[in-house]
Scaffold this motif. Structure first.
Motif: not given
Length: 225
Positions: A135, A138, A143
């Motif tokens: 992540q 990300n 995001d």
């Protein structure tokens, strides 16, 4: 109720005082500082993250085979749909083998401590929160943030009441106030108040506090499954 969630300012519109109910939860300065912090923290952490990701990926390929990653659509800031990246901790095609489990109060099911779809290696990865490492990409993509509300599944967001949607006014995070005050020990939807508390009380110092507390939560493994 709307006014209690944002620093609403009075603006003059041809002599008429107007209140902006769509005011952002974080000021432009706060968003800039938070983004700089996210990028800087992630780039520094990559010194540790990349070797851990390499080892984790090899272990998954060796014991559970491919695919290594699990990608799933989540709802981000302002309702934007994006794909969150995690290491796979369940059996293949786990989404097609949903475990039907309702809470005693009739609410939607939440993460089960004894979910049979989770692999043996997956339980270890979840215990150490290693499945969350992808992540950080990300975060670099913009995001997600290091700290923020957890990115929620679209079908759960569709069931939100209006006040719960306030958690979508900021970027979702890898960790957050909910994770350091209960994590998976809390039933589905009971973390919404924690996320809104974060939105209302945001500061870069609160982010630092949550990150430090997250390290401790990971060490003791509270609510991780």
């Amino acid at each position: 109720l709307d006014l209690s969630f944002a620093e609403t300012k009075v603006e003059d519109f041809y002599g008429i005082p107007m209140l902006d109910l769509r005011a952002v939860a974080l000021s432009e300065f706060d968003q800039l500082i938070k983004r700089i912090f996210d990028i800087g923290f992630t780039l520094l952490a990559m010194i540790i993250i990349l070797p851990l990701m390499l080892i984790t990926g090899l272990l998954i390929a060796l014991f559970d085979g491919f695919p290594i990653f699990f990608n799933q659509e989540r709802v981000g800031q302002n309702g934007k749909i994006f794909k969150v990246h995690k290491f796979r901790t369940m059996i293949k095609n786990a989404d097609h083998q949903q475990v039907k489990e309702e809470e005693t109060n009739g609410d939607a099911p939440h993460k089960s401590r004894n979910d049979p779809r989770v692999t043996k290696l997956g339980r270890v990865l979840r215990r150490l929160s290693l499945d969350e490492l992808p992540q950080f990409f990300n975060v670099l993509a913009g995001d997600m943030s290091i700290v923020g509300p957890r990115p929620e599944l679209p079908h759960l967001v569709d069931q939100y009441e209006r006040w719960q949607r306030k958690r979508l006014t900021v970027l979702p995070g890898i960790t957050g106030w909910w994770q350091v005050t209960g994590r998976s020990d809390k039933m589905m939807h009971l973390h919404t108040e924690d996320d809104i508390y974060y939105v209302q009380n945001y500061s870069i110092w609160l982010d630092f506090q949550i990150i430090i507390r997250t390290l401790w939560v990971v060490i003791i493994g509270r609510g991780a499954f």
